[in-house]
Design a protein around this motif. Sequence first.
Motif, PDB file in Angstrom:
ATOM      1  N   SER A 235       0.788  -1.225   0.000  1.00  0.00           N
ATOM      2  CA  SER A 235       0.000   0.000   0.000  1.00  0.00           C
ATOM      3  C   SER A 235       0.823   1.278   0.000  1.00  0.00           C
ATOM      4  O   SER A 235       0.252   2.356  -0.029  1.00  0.00           O
ATOM      5  CB  SER A 235      -0.930   0.005   1.213  1.00  0.00           C
ATOM      6  N   GLY A 236       2.119   1.169   0.055  1.00  0.00           N
ATOM      7  CA  GLY A 236       2.917   2.382   0.136  1.00  0.00           C
ATOM      8  C   GLY A 236       2.808   2.970   1.523  1.00  0.00           C
ATOM      9  O   GLY A 236       2.475   2.278   2.472  1.00  0.00           O
ATOM     10  N   TYR A 237       3.029   4.244   1.646  1.00  0.00           N
ATOM     11  CA  TYR A 237       3.117   4.847   2.957  1.00  0.00           C
ATOM     12  C   TYR A 237       2.077   5.934   3.204  1.00  0.00           C
ATOM     13  O   TYR A 237       1.866   6.327   4.335  1.00  0.00           O
ATOM     14  CB  TYR A 237       4.529   5.429   3.159  1.00  0.00           C
ATOM     15  N   GLU A 238       1.439   6.383   2.171  1.00  0.00           N
ATOM     16  CA  GLU A 238       0.464   7.457   2.347  1.00  0.00           C
ATOM     17  C   GLU A 238      -0.756   6.992   3.131  1.00  0.00           C
ATOM     18  O   GLU A 238      -1.331   7.759   3.891  1.00  0.00           O
ATOM     19  CB  GLU A 238       0.054   8.055   0.996  1.00  0.00           C
ATOM     20  N   GLY A 239      -1.154   5.744   2.970  1.00  0.00           N
ATOM     21  CA  GLY A 239      -2.291   5.224   3.733  1.00  0.00           C
ATOM     22  C   GLY A 239      -2.009   5.215   5.223  1.00  0.00           C
ATOM     23  O   GLY A 239      -2.871   5.572   6.034  1.00  0.00           O
ATOM     24  N   GLN A 240      -0.793   4.811   5.599  1.00  0.00           N
ATOM     25  CA  GLN A 240      -0.424   4.828   7.008  1.00  0.00           C
ATOM     26  C   GLN A 240      -0.421   6.266   7.529  1.00  0.00           C
ATOM     27  O   GLN A 240      -0.922   6.536   8.619  1.00  0.00           O
ATOM     28  CB  GLN A 240       0.957   4.188   7.218  1.00  0.00           C
ATOM     29  N   LEU A 241       0.138   7.168   6.739  1.00  0.00           N
ATOM     30  CA  LEU A 241       0.158   8.585   7.123  1.00  0.00           C
ATOM     31  C   LEU A 241      -1.262   9.113   7.301  1.00  0.00           C
ATOM     32  O   LEU A 241      -1.580   9.745   8.320  1.00  0.00           O
ATOM     33  CB  LEU A 241       0.908   9.421   6.091  1.00  0.00           C
ATOM     34  N   ARG A 242      -2.148   8.828   6.341  1.00  0.00           N
ATOM     35  CA  ARG A 242      -3.536   9.286   6.442  1.00  0.00           C
ATOM     36  C   ARG A 242      -4.227   8.686   7.664  1.00  0.00           C
ATOM     37  O   ARG A 242      -4.993   9.362   8.359  1.00  0.00           O
ATOM     38  CB  ARG A 242      -4.316   8.930   5.175  1.00  0.00           C
ATOM     39  N   GLY A 243      -3.966   7.404   7.944  1.00  0.00           N
ATOM     40  CA  GLY A 243      -4.576   6.752   9.095  1.00  0.00           C
ATOM     41  C   GLY A 243      -4.140   7.368  10.410  1.00  0.00           C
ATOM     42  O   GLY A 243      -4.961   7.618  11.305  1.00  0.00           O
ATOM     43  N   ILE A 244      -2.851   7.638  10.545  1.00  0.00           N
ATOM     44  CA  ILE A 244      -2.341   8.266  11.768  1.00  0.00           C
ATOM     45  C   ILE A 244      -2.890   9.678  11.892  1.00  0.00           C
ATOM     46  O   ILE A 244      -3.321  10.103  12.969  1.00  0.00           O
ATOM     47  CB  ILE A 244      -0.800   8.250  11.781  1.00  0.00           C
ATOM     48  N   ARG A 245      -2.909  10.408  10.788  1.00  0.00           N
ATOM     49  CA  ARG A 245      -3.441  11.777  10.807  1.00  0.00           C
ATOM     50  C   ARG A 245      -4.918  11.742  11.196  1.00  0.00           C
ATOM     51  O   ARG A 245      -5.389  12.554  12.000  1.00  0.00           O
ATOM     52  CB  ARG A 245      -3.241  12.430   9.442  1.00  0.00           C
ATOM     53  N   SER A 246      -5.684  10.790  10.659  1.00  0.00           N
ATOM     54  CA  SER A 246      -7.102  10.661  10.994  1.00  0.00           C
ATOM     55  C   SER A 246      -7.284  10.362  12.484  1.00  0.00           C
ATOM     56  O   SER A 246      -8.161  10.929  13.149  1.00  0.00           O
ATOM     57  CB  SER A 246      -7.731   9.556  10.142  1.00  0.00           C
TER      58      SER A 246
END
Length: 157
Positions: free
Chosen positions: A133-144
Amino acid sequence: MLINMTLNGKKITDDVEADLLLIDFVRKHGCFSVKRGCETANCGLCTVLLDGAPVLSCSVLALRAHGHTVQTLEGLQDEAAEFVGFIADQGADQCGFCNPGFVMNTISLLREHPDPTDDEIRAYLAGNLCRCSGYEGQLRGIRSFLNSRKEAKHGAE
């Protein structure tokens, strides 16, 4: 050699060979979230917390943990439960193989920086390889997760 440590809150004493890696030690003691990946300290799958700091257990001798505290995901389920759903909601846990490393580094991040910037989040996640999934999904999840925590705090005031 006899070593003592606290592993996920439990005192452990064991006789180990001098060249035993910490990854093999914790897996021997039932911590299977710690995974063997690259074995070159490049993928983050073997991340554990040693006295609260993330380390790559494939590159640390078990003897180095003598007298210290080691935590794996098995010992941090309550803390991880706060945010892992937010990461899953972003589709960032497709195969799940890299998740324990991401979770361990996120726990460390949030302990050190309760309200991190996106650049701080990226810096903590940089050592974890993810092929799905790359890293943007993890970033978005943490930000959320952080945004929901702020909203809950403001709603309680």
